[in-house]
Design an enzyme around this catalytic site. Structure first.
Site, PDB file in Angstrom:
ATOM      1  N   GLU A  53      -6.442  -9.362  -3.901  1.00  0.00           N
ATOM      2  CA  GLU A  53      -7.059  -9.480  -2.760  1.00  0.00           C
ATOM      3  C   GLU A  53      -8.627  -9.253  -3.012  1.00  0.00           C
ATOM      4  O   GLU A  53      -9.185  -8.612  -2.432  1.00  0.00           O
ATOM      5  CB  GLU A  53      -6.568  -8.441  -1.682  1.00  0.00           C
ATOM      6  CG  GLU A  53      -5.040  -8.660  -1.384  1.00  0.00           C
ATOM      7  CD  GLU A  53      -4.536  -7.779  -0.146  1.00  0.00           C
ATOM      8  OE1 GLU A  53      -5.555  -7.057   0.549  1.00  0.00           O
ATOM      9  OE2 GLU A  53      -3.299  -7.573  -0.064  1.00  0.00           O
ATOM     10  N   GLU A  67       0.861  -1.494   0.055  1.00  0.00           N
ATOM     11  CA  GLU A  67       0.117  -0.212  -0.005  1.00  0.00           C
ATOM     12  C   GLU A  67       0.976   1.118   0.000  1.00  0.00           C
ATOM     13  O   GLU A  67       0.686   2.189   1.080  1.00  0.00           O
ATOM     14  CB  GLU A  67      -0.930   0.101   1.111  1.00  0.00           C
ATOM     15  CG  GLU A  67      -1.826  -1.247   0.866  1.00  0.00           C
ATOM     16  CD  GLU A  67      -2.938  -1.483   2.211  1.00  0.00           C
ATOM     17  OE1 GLU A  67      -2.771  -0.919   3.092  1.00  0.00           O
ATOM     18  OE2 GLU A  67      -3.509  -2.381   2.035  1.00  0.00           O
TER      19      GLU A  67
END
Length: 584
Positions: free
Chosen positions: A460, A355
């Site tokens: 994901e 991230e």
């Protein structure tokens, strides 16, 4: 006379099928790979429903907000484009900062249609984050895409939205950057019915994920073996499809069986993360991830390394946050060398600085090149794994300014251009945590990211619980599977006895929930192929097969027993004829 099996020769000629598109196809657009041009390209679909999309007729069909002056300017080459003068963001009477706007156009929209959007944008000076806004017929204000636009050249914005009601809509572009004017050209808004969109996805999936092989069976005398029976067994689907798992799989045979019979890739939800292996400083413990790795390797399941570091301030252990700079560097070096060395050659990917666009813990501590340096060190230790920048909302939320595709491309370009990083194996990781999917935006974002020419995975995937959860999950998985630049999909649906992160595929007895039934349906569909076939008089048979690893078994009255051969059918298989000797 019987022909011995060891003399049997099978000639495989693999023929790739060309599949045409609809007259008005929703083709994956490679103009998204062009980052900045002196003059914009022609609008896609000739502008679609947009009037005067190239502003060759002045501002016909276009209007301005707040009675601000607008006009049409020309480049040295004669290209015309719209300019709004003095439209920089300003404070309203209530003290709220209002964004700057471009010209806008009212369009007639039809319900239950997907609309793809593209436009070329430039700023009067500097750079700015510019959003495309579509005001839907029901009054909803939809962010349809965004881009980092700059002065001096044109940048392409791609996006889209879905209209669920009919009536007038509006399209415009806006930015909260102060004292800038937005220049606009080559705008396109093209509608597609749901059936057209789905049909194109199916065509693309068939073209990208399947191949046609022509199989020739010949005996030792090189004569065709007519009317031989060929059975076809798919050993492993070529498209990687996986899911996250937790340490609970180590103690539950039912969990192990459920997972291993479905998926070819696994991501450990937390067990390989820094806080999963060194919760207490200098007390590393890899017993759990080691055991999980051993378990999935037993089934030939590949593992994504998740993750080396996480850039989120709130995801650091309490003992990491207060460290001095020298202490942090030492702790990071220890962590990096420990985890990467331990699993080098055993994982197919690393999520290196997780991230990296939303958070900046390590950059704030170590400087703006911290990520690039971490990627370099991971690549020096593990030469085989692909190094991914794993990020959320790049596909899911066009209104999130942090991970927009143009920023993703810029960050990855910065990492790759750092001295010594040009040879790294880099990959695009897209988490894909959806609420309501915007399929036109998702496809456009994938198109834009394809410019990087790197492996690209949905890493994901999940969809929040709602009455439409199954429908939305199917849309996301089909969109990813059909896109020619997506190389694999991993879901984020790890089972927990006390409840899953967002989405569970099974109940606590490992009986499928509705989303689990959907996953099984898609896996079965993606594996679909003929189980057997018979060669013709020329000893030939044509087979349309999913890409993957196969076992072909040939039986014929002239043979003492079946002849077996395994081979891989992939995108390059059609390049040449394959003659294969079958030995007993």
């Amino acid at each position: 006379m019987r022909v011995p099996m060891e003399k049997l020769v099978l000639s495989f000629v693999l023929v790739a099928l060309f599949q045409g598109c609809m007259v008005l196809s929703v083709e994956y657009d490679h103009t998204a790979s062009i980052e900045c041009l002196r003059d914009p390209m022609k609008p896609l679909y000739n502008g679609g429903v947009i009037q005067n999309s190239e502003f060759n007729s002045g501002l016909m069909g276009w209007s301005t907000f707040r009675n601000i002056k607008a006009g049409v300017s020309s480049s040295p080459s004669g290209n015309k484009f719209a300019v709004v003068h003095g439209a920089g963001s300003y404070l309203s009477s209530s003290g709220k900062l209002l964004p700057s706007h471009s010209v806008y156009q009212r369009v007639q929209m039809t319900g239950d249609m997907h609309y793809t959007l593209s436009a070329w944008l430039q700023m009067s000076n500097g750079t700015a984050h510019v959003k495309a806004v579509i005001k839907a017929p029901n009054g909803e204000r939809v962010i349809a895409g965004s881009v980092i636009a700059q002065s001096g050249c044109w940048s392409m914005l791609k996006g889209g939205m879905t209209a669920y009601s009919s009536g007038h809509g509006e399209i415009y572009f806006e930015s909260h950057a102060a004292s800038v004017d937005i220049w606009v050209d080559s705008v396109s808004l093209q509608p597609f019915t749901f059936d057209e969109w789905d049909a194109h996805a199916r065509l693309s999936a068939n073209k990208t994920r399947r191949s046609t092989i022509r199989l020739f069976a010949k005996g030792a005398d090189d004569k065709p073996m007519a009317h031989a029976n060929v059975s076809i067994d798919l050993l492993r689907l070529g498209f990687p499809f996986g899911n996250a798992i937790t340490k609970e799989i180590l103690d539950l045979p039912a969990y192990e069986k459920w997972f291993s019979t479905r998926f070819t890739v696994a991501t450990f939800e937390n067990e390989m993360k820094w806080y999963g292996t060194e919760w207490t400083p200098n007390q590393e413990d890899y017993r759990v991830p080691d055991a999980m790795l051993k378990l999935v390797q037993k089934y030939g399941i590949k593992v994504r390394g998740h993750n080396v570091f996480w850039d989120d301030q709130n995801s650091q252990m309490k003992w990491v946050t207060p460290m001095s700079l020298p202490q942090l560097k030492a702790a990071m070096q220890k962590r990096l060398k420990s985890v990467v060395s331990r699993y080098a050659g055993k994982v197919i990917h690393w999520d290196v600085v997780n991230e990296n666009l939303h958070f900046s813990f390590f950059e704030n501590k170590l400087g703006p090149t911290a990520s690039a340096q971490i990627y370099q060190q991971v690549g020096q230790i593990d030469h085989s794994a692909v190094l991914f920048m794993n990020e959320f909302n790049t596909l899911e939320q066009p209104g999130d300014p942090n991970p927009v595709p143009s920023k993703y491309v810029a960050k990855m370009t910065q990492i790759r251009s750092y001295p010594g990083n040009s040879g790294l194996k880099l990959g695009v990781g897209l988490e894909s945590h959806f609420t309501t999917p915007n399929l036109p935006y998702m496809r456009s974002a994938l198109d834009t990211l394809a410019r990087l020419k790197m492996p690209m995975w949905l890493t994901e995937v999940d969809v929040v619980k709602s009455p439409n959860q199954v429908k939305f999950l199917e849309q996301v998985l089909r969109e990813g599977f059909s896109h020619p630049n997506v190389d694999g999909i991993v879901m984020w649906a790890a089972w927990h006895a006390k409840g899953c992160y967002v989405m569970c595929l099974t109940d606590n007895n490992f009986k499928n929930l509705p989303v689990g039934d959907l996953v099984d349906k898609l896996i079965a569909e993606w594996k679909t192929h003929r189980a057997s076939a018979t060669t013709d008089d020329d000893g030939a048979v044509e087979l349309d097969l999913p890409l993957g690893e196969y076992k072909f078994t040939v039986t014929h009255p002239s043979l003492k027993g079946p002849a077996v051969h395994t081979m891989t059918v992939d995108t390059s298989s059609s390049a040449s004829e394959h003659r294969i000797d079958i030995k007993s």
